[in-house]
Design an enzyme around this catalytic site. Structure first.
Site, PDB file in Angstrom:
ATOM      1  N   LYS A   9      79.033  57.471  17.449  1.00  0.00           N
ATOM      2  CA  LYS A   9      77.766  58.132  17.716  1.00  0.00           C
ATOM      3  C   LYS A   9      76.762  57.897  16.581  1.00  0.00           C
ATOM      4  CE  LYS A   9      80.098  61.719  20.400  1.00  0.00           C
ATOM      5  NZ  LYS A   9      80.289  63.177  20.562  1.00  0.00           N
ATOM      6  N   TYR A  49      77.814  61.440  30.699  1.00  0.00           N
ATOM      7  CA  TYR A  49      78.163  62.854  30.512  1.00  0.00           C
ATOM      8  C   TYR A  49      77.960  63.674  31.787  1.00  0.00           C
ATOM      9  CZ  TYR A  49      78.473  61.961  25.493  1.00  0.00           C
ATOM     10  OH  TYR A  49      78.829  61.490  24.245  1.00  0.00           O
ATOM     11  N   ASN A 112      79.729  64.806  16.191  1.00  0.00           N
ATOM     12  CA  ASN A 112      81.127  64.739  15.758  1.00  0.00           C
ATOM     13  C   ASN A 112      81.653  63.305  15.680  1.00  0.00           C
ATOM     14  OD1 ASN A 112      81.474  64.141  18.440  1.00  0.00           O
ATOM     15  ND2 ASN A 112      82.625  65.971  18.936  1.00  0.00           N
ATOM     16  N   HIS A 115      83.363  59.337  20.336  1.00  0.00           N
ATOM     17  CA  HIS A 115      83.778  59.719  21.691  1.00  0.00           C
ATOM     18  C   HIS A 115      84.904  58.787  22.086  1.00  0.00           C
ATOM     19  CE1 HIS A 115      83.756  60.312  26.030  1.00  0.00           C
ATOM     20  NE2 HIS A 115      83.807  58.998  26.118  1.00  0.00           N
ATOM     21  N   GLU A 126      83.301  54.668  32.370  1.00  0.00           N
ATOM     22  CA  GLU A 126      82.529  54.531  31.136  1.00  0.00           C
ATOM     23  C   GLU A 126      82.320  53.054  30.774  1.00  0.00           C
ATOM     24  OE1 GLU A 126      84.434  57.002  28.189  1.00  0.00           O
ATOM     25  OE2 GLU A 126      84.174  58.792  29.433  1.00  0.00           O
TER      26      GLU A 126
END
Length: 132
Positions: A9, A49, A112, A115, A126
């Protein structure tokens, strides 16, 4: 061989942790099948998402993930999906084990660092979003 999709990310890139993160996957024997850096569109992120679309944090997550570049990686190896999730650590960085990516480096639930897909079906979906 199983395949897993990983996203590093924007916070992982900004904090210059891309090499460290990739190293952790490679040290565990996972192989890089494909890798690219991309600035995701809002549409890509809404697809990615989709299971969170009605949750209160959805808009913040999409705004954050579209704010800068993401490194998308396809990894392969024995039990790749489960192994990636173990290496990543719990989504909640406060519950992530020390030694995991999030346990060692994360400081936010949204920001965080990484993913990882959670099943072969989510890998396919994905993969099509990020590499299709």
């Amino acid at each position: 061989m199983e395949k897993s999709l990983v996203l590093i990310k924007p916070d992982g890139i900004k904090r210059k942790l891309v090499g460290e993160i990739i190293k952790r996957y490679e040290y565990r024997g996972l192989m890089i099948e494909n890798i690219k850096m991309i600035k995701p569109t809002t549409n890509m992120l809404k697809q990615h998402y989709i299971e969170h679309i009605d949750k209160p944090f959805f808009a913040e997550l999409v705004d954050y993930m579209s704010s800068d570049f993401v490194v998308a990686i396809v990894l392969s190896g024995e039990h790749a999906i489960e192994l990636v999730r173990k290496i990543n650590g719990s989504t909640n960085y406060m519950q992530a084990e020390l030694g995991s990516i999030r346990g060692d480096f994360a400081n936010s639930i949204t920001r965080n660092l990484v993913h990882g897909c959670d099943s072969p079906e989510s890998f396919k979906r994905e993969y099509d979003i990020w590499f299709g």
